[in-house]
Design a protein around this motif. Structure first.
Motif, mmCIF file in Angstrom:
data_model
loop_
_atom_site.group_PDB
_atom_site.id
_atom_site.type_symbol
_atom_site.label_atom_id
_atom_site.label_comp_id
_atom_site.label_asym_id
_atom_site.label_seq_id
_atom_site.Cartn_x
_atom_site.Cartn_y
_atom_site.Cartn_z
ATOM 1 N N ILE A 1 -1.937 62.297 25.462
ATOM 2 C CA ILE A 1 -2.456 62.400 24.087
ATOM 3 C C ILE A 1 -2.230 61.124 23.270
ATOM 4 C CG2 ILE A 1 -2.259 64.917 24.009
ATOM 5 C CD1 ILE A 1 0.260 64.539 22.297
ATOM 6 N N PHE B 1 13.702 48.264 12.953
ATOM 7 C CA PHE B 1 14.607 49.246 12.347
ATOM 8 C C PHE B 1 16.003 49.146 12.961
ATOM 9 C CE2 PHE B 1 10.998 51.676 10.591
ATOM 10 C CZ PHE B 1 11.518 51.899 9.337
ATOM 11 N N LEU C 1 19.361 48.358 10.927
ATOM 12 C CA LEU C 1 20.484 49.317 10.943
ATOM 13 C C LEU C 1 21.729 48.691 11.565
ATOM 14 C CD1 LEU C 1 18.717 52.641 11.963
ATOM 15 C CD2 LEU C 1 20.090 52.279 9.919
ATOM 16 N N LEU D 1 23.322 46.248 9.150
ATOM 17 C CA LEU D 1 24.082 46.913 8.085
ATOM 18 C C LEU D 1 25.406 47.466 8.609
ATOM 19 C CD1 LEU D 1 21.140 48.755 6.306
ATOM 20 C CD2 LEU D 1 22.528 46.918 5.350
ATOM 21 N N LEU E 1 13.103 59.665 18.821
ATOM 22 C CA LEU E 1 11.644 59.549 18.873
ATOM 23 C C LEU E 1 11.076 59.904 20.236
ATOM 24 C CD1 LEU E 1 11.586 56.646 16.490
ATOM 25 C CD2 LEU E 1 9.899 58.448 16.345
ATOM 26 N N LEU F 1 -10.287 59.336 28.540
ATOM 27 C CA LEU F 1 -9.102 60.118 28.183
ATOM 28 C C LEU F 1 -9.307 60.793 26.837
ATOM 29 C CD1 LEU F 1 -5.955 58.067 29.198
ATOM 30 C CD2 LEU F 1 -6.540 60.400 29.867
ATOM 31 N N ALA G 1 -11.443 63.547 26.864
ATOM 32 C CA ALA G 1 -10.942 64.680 27.638
ATOM 33 C C ALA G 1 -9.928 65.520 26.878
ATOM 34 C CB ALA G 1 -10.310 64.163 28.919
ATOM 35 N N LEU G 2 -9.539 65.096 25.662
ATOM 36 C CA LEU G 2 -8.533 65.865 24.920
ATOM 37 C C LEU G 2 -9.097 67.201 24.481
ATOM 38 C CD1 LEU G 2 -6.779 63.290 22.548
ATOM 39 C CD2 LEU G 2 -5.917 64.267 24.676
ATOM 40 N N GLU H 1 -4.718 69.826 22.452
ATOM 41 C CA GLU H 1 -4.063 68.520 22.621
ATOM 42 C C GLU H 1 -4.249 67.647 21.371
ATOM 43 O OE1 GLU H 1 -4.253 67.895 27.460
ATOM 44 O OE2 GLU H 1 -5.987 67.339 26.218
ATOM 45 N N LEU I 1 -1.814 68.756 19.012
ATOM 46 C CA LEU I 1 -0.501 68.232 19.416
ATOM 47 C C LEU I 1 -0.357 66.764 19.018
ATOM 48 C CD1 LEU I 1 0.193 69.656 22.987
ATOM 49 C CD2 LEU I 1 1.630 69.914 20.971
ATOM 50 N N ARG I 2 -1.446 66.043 19.180
ATOM 51 C CA ARG I 2 -1.397 64.626 18.851
ATOM 52 C C ARG I 2 -1.186 64.431 17.352
ATOM 53 N NH1 ARG I 2 -6.179 60.460 20.099
ATOM 54 N NH2 ARG I 2 -7.051 61.513 18.294
ATOM 55 N N LEU J 1 2.247 65.121 16.623
ATOM 56 C CA LEU J 1 3.081 64.000 17.099
ATOM 57 C C LEU J 1 3.057 62.849 16.104
ATOM 58 C CD1 LEU J 1 4.763 62.844 19.458
ATOM 59 C CD2 LEU J 1 2.654 61.897 20.348
ATOM 60 N N ARG K 1 5.076 63.843 13.173
ATOM 61 C CA ARG K 1 6.513 63.831 13.482
ATOM 62 C C ARG K 1 7.047 62.386 13.552
ATOM 63 N NH1 ARG K 1 7.502 67.176 18.428
ATOM 64 N NH2 ARG K 1 7.585 65.190 19.520
ATOM 65 N N ASP K 2 6.248 61.539 14.185
ATOM 66 C CA ASP K 2 6.669 60.132 14.269
ATOM 67 C C ASP K 2 6.745 59.499 12.887
ATOM 68 O OD1 ASP K 2 6.892 60.288 16.950
ATOM 69 O OD2 ASP K 2 5.056 59.180 17.425
ATOM 70 N N ALA L 1 9.750 60.726 11.235
ATOM 71 C CA ALA L 1 10.941 60.096 11.839
ATOM 72 C C ALA L 1 11.126 58.686 11.304
ATOM 73 C CB ALA L 1 10.796 60.077 13.354
ATOM 74 N N LEU L 2 9.995 57.965 11.215
ATOM 75 C CA LEU L 2 10.089 56.589 10.708
ATOM 76 C C LEU L 2 10.482 56.584 9.231
ATOM 77 C CD1 LEU L 2 7.046 54.893 12.459
ATOM 78 C CD2 LEU L 2 9.449 54.543 12.943
ATOM 79 N N LEU M 1 14.063 57.310 9.037
ATOM 80 C CA LEU M 1 14.798 56.096 9.419
ATOM 81 C C LEU M 1 14.853 55.129 8.239
ATOM 82 C CD1 LEU M 1 13.776 54.795 12.957
ATOM 83 C CD2 LEU M 1 16.056 55.074 12.043
ATOM 84 N N PHE M 2 13.715 55.002 7.558
ATOM 85 C CA PHE M 2 13.642 54.121 6.408
ATOM 86 C C PHE M 2 14.619 54.563 5.316
ATOM 87 C CE2 PHE M 2 11.608 52.533 2.499
ATOM 88 C CZ PHE M 2 11.599 51.185 2.812
ATOM 89 N N ILE N 1 17.310 56.321 5.779
ATOM 90 C CA ILE N 1 18.677 56.045 6.257
ATOM 91 C C ILE N 1 19.029 54.578 6.007
ATOM 92 C CG2 ILE N 1 20.093 55.850 8.356
ATOM 93 C CD1 ILE N 1 18.581 58.347 9.384
ATOM 94 N N VAL N 2 18.062 53.700 6.285
ATOM 95 C CA VAL N 2 18.288 52.262 6.070
ATOM 96 C C VAL N 2 18.617 51.995 4.602
ATOM 97 C CG1 VAL N 2 17.107 50.021 5.979
ATOM 98 C CG2 VAL N 2 16.938 51.421 8.020
#
Lengths: 584, 397
Positions: A30, A45, A49, A52, A164, B6, B9-10, B14, B17-18, B21, B24-25, B28-29, B32-33, B35-36
């Motif tokens: 996907i 990142f 991190l 820091l 991730l 490809l 074909a999804l 899917e 799901l993508r 994803l 979610r990514d 997550a980023l 992370l930012f 947290i930084v």
């Protein structure tokens, strides 16, 4: 070093993640370019991190030092005896009970993460390393913060990559990326950090990971410099080569450094396994006793050997000590570091190595300045070269040692003394101590990690090493099937090469020819009966293994000249390649 | 092409799901930012408090070091200043103070090494060169000391460079005097005097050094300049008197000596100093009474010459009586006296200026030769000898 089985690790990860994670196959389908894109973003990142965390780590060490040893520890203070001993007991308890992964320097643990645990370093280990190393170093153990910073960086990278859900291959690569970031921030010298990770952790140049390592190292250094400024960890005085005859003194420094590296390695190699072999209960008090002994050195006149000693290096570099005192400091630092490190106290070897090198270098420089004032350059230059010398001789990272000195001095005029002295120390060390110190530690820990020194020196085989002159018939594409059959039968060959009009080649077996003649007339040009595919284009300088996977389809592969299109340099067969590998 | 296949074909699942994803990514980023950012502010707070504390510690240890240095405890000062420098490594003044403390503690080798390193970083720094000159002086390395003094004179100074250069020049002059290089010292002092402002303290200092460098003429000139300042300083009067006396300018010396002895502060001087100046005044008075100056009338001058002749002849006779073998110089002198008339009358002398001049010259030569042959004279002979050294200077003003 604490070794945790991989299965346990994976189980722990899966327990902690209630949400169903996509499998790598699903991810490949996907979002096929996801890993690649995230890889670069995450490198930045991780760099930030790590930067820091390393800045906080160093501040923590300094605060602990001021709070426990006082703002100006000096000989005769009873706290010099008490603080490292008590801290040693406390740190040993923490390591034994809660943070077994925090033991030692951090370099081998990072290598183990890369080669054994698929890049996995637990969050607990990162926290443990931060706390125990800061306590031990801050309280006066003769250790440095660079190697722990390297492990902290690698740990951060590992955590980020796991969150991730990156592929196992990518996950593994993140350990050196984080390591470079951590080390770069600790050193405030990104090039040296990158080279060290390549020399000591990865072992070889890899284009796949180099870009990310550079990104993360630069990011972390940008962060570190935002706080500490662009100066390296110690102030570098002007360095120059005043007189070519000074090279003799630098050569002497190389010899002295080589011997010092040998003494240091042998001491560690002797004491560390003996202390580890003692009953387990002694591991709770070994750090405490080591702390007490280091404290004794400080109490009786040499408090400079306690802690990482950056300010002492700075003072030595600026000519604040006489040569005899510098020599004494170097010897006592070897003793103190051997005690601290062998006891398993968390902390690194970099700062002590630099310390010893700086003291020896400054000692040689001061001696020369005293007795041959017209010849000597600055004492700082000698101290700086001395650092590189010990780095090359003890840590056995010759490339890093040269670039570290150049990077921190920012002066290329010193390159000749650096290369001369480092090379002498490195060659002496290799001759007198065949196994590098990190490998000695690895073997003592019962691990079998790849030897970086061997990996660096391993010569890669190329197709030119296996190719042989063309000994099969070569047919032009416009020749007929009959002519080809005649040539093949005359040469009694099972394979022949077909040269086509566009410079491409085809490797044809007798069986293919027989099949073709069954369906075509004998006067049909052979190029008409060939399928559309062509043999791969291979050149002599390509890696030998690049031919391997073509052999099931093509028994003979032509090797072409890069300058003249279509010109044959020779041919290789599977036997040639395998035979060459067996010889190697 | 493969990619297109490809993508096409999804399945809808899917695709969903993508999208999840990507979401979610992104989250997550973002996390992370976040947290930084949080970690950055925590680190910044830690760093700020740490930096402030380091500055406080640097100042605290600097004060301790300076106090110890002023209290004459250089060893304590070294430890304190080293501690201060650990927290403020770039502070140049602190570095120089530490090197000074090392030198004061007698750790010359360390001090030299440290100053040399500082000099490498700041090659033209006047203060560092001066300190190195002092250390070389301590180590007895004259060439090195002179080089560094010169470099200090040519070097850079912060703010008060003009004053510091003069101080260095005077220190160099003192060093040259100590090494008995009077000519070179005199050159430095004359440069210093030429560039000095009209300040009595500087004039007095330079004049004193010129005196030590055996240059009483220039010293007297500066003492005279100093005497133009009000109130008049006893030291200036004493210096002027001393140098005028040394130059055989006894009339002038007498004037300064009288003023010095009448100065309100003279009685505060130590007894031996007072006695010395009183003796000088007495000698000057006597010399002026012996000296047959051109200002005197003919009779008085002739009387003095005859008196001096008698003194000189007695001195020669006494000197000859001590010698079993008469040295040629004395013999020559005696012969010359023999050539003169046995008895010279006052009137004869008044009428014969040539004879008068011959006797005067012979008196002076007698005192000079006898002092060489029979040791230092005393009494009137000693005074005549002083006149003989520079007769034309006696009444010079």
């Amino acid at each position: 070093m604490s070794v945790q089985p991989m299965q346990e690790t994976v189980a722990r990860i899966s327990k902690r993640t209630p949400q169903r994670l996509l499998t790598q196959a699903e991810l490949e389908k996907i979002a096929p370019t996801r890993d690649e894109r995230l890889f670069l973003v995450l490198s930045i990142f991780i760099g930030v991190l790590s930067g820091l965390l390393v800045v906080s780590f160093r501040i923590a060490i300094e605060w602990i030092k001021i709070l426990t040893l006082g703002s100006a520890p000096h000989a005769g203070q009873f706290r010099l005896l008490l603080v490292p001993a008590v801290a040693g007991l406390f740190v040993a308890a923490l390591v034994q009970l809660f943070f077994p992964g925090a033991r030692g320097s951090g370099v081998n643990q990072t290598k183990a993460a890369l080669y054994i645990y698929n890049g996995y370093i637990s969050f607990k280990t990162v926290i443990g390393k931060f706390v125990t190393a800061a306590l031990a170093i801050g309280c006066g153990h003769s250790l440095g913060p660079e190697d722990p910073s390297l492990q902290i960086g690698a740990g951060v990278a590992s955590m980020v990559a796991r969150r991730l859900n990156l592929s196992r291959q990518r996950l593994r690569l993140f350990a050196p990326i984080g390591a470079a970031a951590g080390l770069a921030a600790a050193f405030n010298a990104p090039i040296a950090a990158i080279l060290f990770v390549i020399e000591e952790v990865i072992g070889q140049w890899s284009a796949a990971v180099l870009g990310s390592i550079v990104l993360s190292a630069i990011s972390s250094v940008v962060v570190a410099r935002w706080f500490w400024g662009s100066e390296p960890i110690f102030r570098i005085p002007p360095v120059t080569l005043r007189d070519p005859r000074e090279l003799i003194a630098y050569a002497v420094l190389g010899v002295i450094g080589g011997f010092a590296a040998l003494v240091f390695s042998k001491s560690l190699g002797y004491l560390r396994p003996r202390l580890r072999a003692l009953p387990h209960w002694t591991h709770y008090c070994q750090s405490g006793i080591a702390g007490l002994l280091v404290g004794l050195i400080g109490f009786f006149g040499f408090p400079q050997v306690m802690g990482p000693g950056y300010e002492v290096m700075d003072q030595a570099m600026h000519g604040q000590f006489a040569w005899k005192l510098l020599l004494a400091l170097a010897l006592f630092k070897i003793l103190a570091t051997t005690l601290s490190f062998s006891s398993g106290t968390p902390g690194g070897m970099f700062a002590p190595t630099l310390f010893i090198g700086a003291m020896l270098g400054a000692s040689v420089g001061s001696f020369e300045k005293l007795f041959f004032p017209h010849l000597a350059g600055t004492v700082g230059a000698y101290a700086l070269v001395g650092m590189g010398v010990l780095f090359a001789g003890f840590l056995r990272a010759p490339l890093t040692s040269v670039f570290m000195v150049l990077e921190v001095s920012g002066n290329y005029s010193i390159i000749l003394p650096v290369i001369l002295a480092n090379m002498i120390a490195y060659l002496m060390s290799r001759a007198l101590q065949p196994v590098p110190i990190f490998e000695v530690f690895t073997h003592q820990d019962g691990l079998e990690l790849p030897s970086m020194e061997e990996a660096r020196e391993e010569s890669e085989l190329h197709l030119e090493d296996a190719l042989h002159p063309v000994d099969v018939p070569v047919i032009n594409g416009h020749q007929t099937i009959a002519e080809a059959a005649h040539s093949v039968s005359t040469a009694q060959a099972s394979v022949f090469l077909v040269s086509l009009w566009d410079g491409s080649w085809y490797s044809m077996t007798v069986h293919d020819l027989t099949s073709a003649s069954a369906t075509s007339t004998p006067d049909t040009p052979i190029e008409r009966v060939l399928p559309a595919e062509r043999v791969p284009i291979l050149f002599p300088d390509m890696p030998l293994d690049s031919a391997l996977h073509y052999f099931p389809r093509w028994p003979v592969l032509p090797i072409l000249n890069r300058a003249i299109k279509g010109k044959l340099e020779g041919i290789v067969t599977q036997d040639d390649v395998l035979h060459r590998y067996q010889e190697h | 092409m493969a990619v297109l296949q490809l993508r096409s074909a999804l399945t809808p699942e899917e695709r969903q799901l993508r999208q999840k994803l990507i979401l979610r990514d992104s989250l997550a980023l973002l996390s992370l930012f976040a947290i930084v950012i949080v970690l950055f502010f925590i680190t910044l707070a830690l760093f700020h408090s740490f930096s402030v504390h380091r500055q406080e510690l640097a100042q605290r240890w600097l004060r301790r070091g300076e106090n110890a240095l002023h209290a004459g405890q250089p060893l304590v000062a070294i430890d304190a200043l080293r501690s201060a420098l650990a927290y403020a490594p770039d502070d140049e003044n602190m570095q120089i103070e530490l090197a000074e403390a090392l030198a004061a503690a007698g750790r010359t080798e360390e001090a030299v090494a440290y100053f040399n390193t500082l000099l490498d970083a700041r090659p033209g720094n006047g203060m560092i060169n001066l300190q190195l000159a002092r250390l070389a002086e301590k180590q007895g390395d004259e060439a090195e000391a002179l080089d560094h003094y010169q470099a200090a004179l040519d070097g850079t100074w912060e703010g008060d460079g003009y004053i510091r250069r003069r101080e260095v020049r005077l220190e160099l002059a003192q060093y040259l005097i100590d090494r008995k290089h009077y000519d070179r010292a005199r050159n430095q002092l004359l440069i210093a005097a030429g560039n000095a402002p009209d300040d009595i303290n500087i004039e007095m200092q330079v004049a004193g050094l010129l005196e030590s460098a055996q240059d009483p003429a220039n010293a007297l000139h500066l003492y005279k300049k100093a005497l133009q300042h009000r109130p008049v300083r006893l030291m200036a009067l004493q210096g002027a008197a001393r140098t005028a006396y040394a130059l055989n300018r006894f009339l002038e010396a007498k004037e300064y000596l009288e003023r010095a002895l009448n100065h309100a502060d003279f009685e505060k001087e130590p007894a031996e100093v007072q006695a010395q100046f009183r003796n000088m005044l007495s000698d000057a008075d006597h010399i002026l009474l012996l000296y047959p100056g051109p200002e005197l009338n003919v009779r008085a001058r002739a009387e003095r010459i005859l008196g001096n002749k008698k003194i000189a002849q007695e001195r020669l006779a006494a000197c000859l009586s001590t010698k079993s073998v008469v040295p040629p110089a004395l013999q020559n002198l005696a012969d010359r006296w023999q050539q003169l008339p046995a008895r010279v009358r006052l009137l004869q002398l008044e009428q014969d200026p040539e004879l008068e001049q011959t006797i005067v010259q012979l008196v002076y030569q007698t005192e000079q030769v006898t002092s060489q042959q029979c040791g230092s004279p005393t009494g009137d002979d000693a005074l005549l000898l002083k006149i003989a050294q520079a007769p034309e200077a006696v009444e010079q003003q």
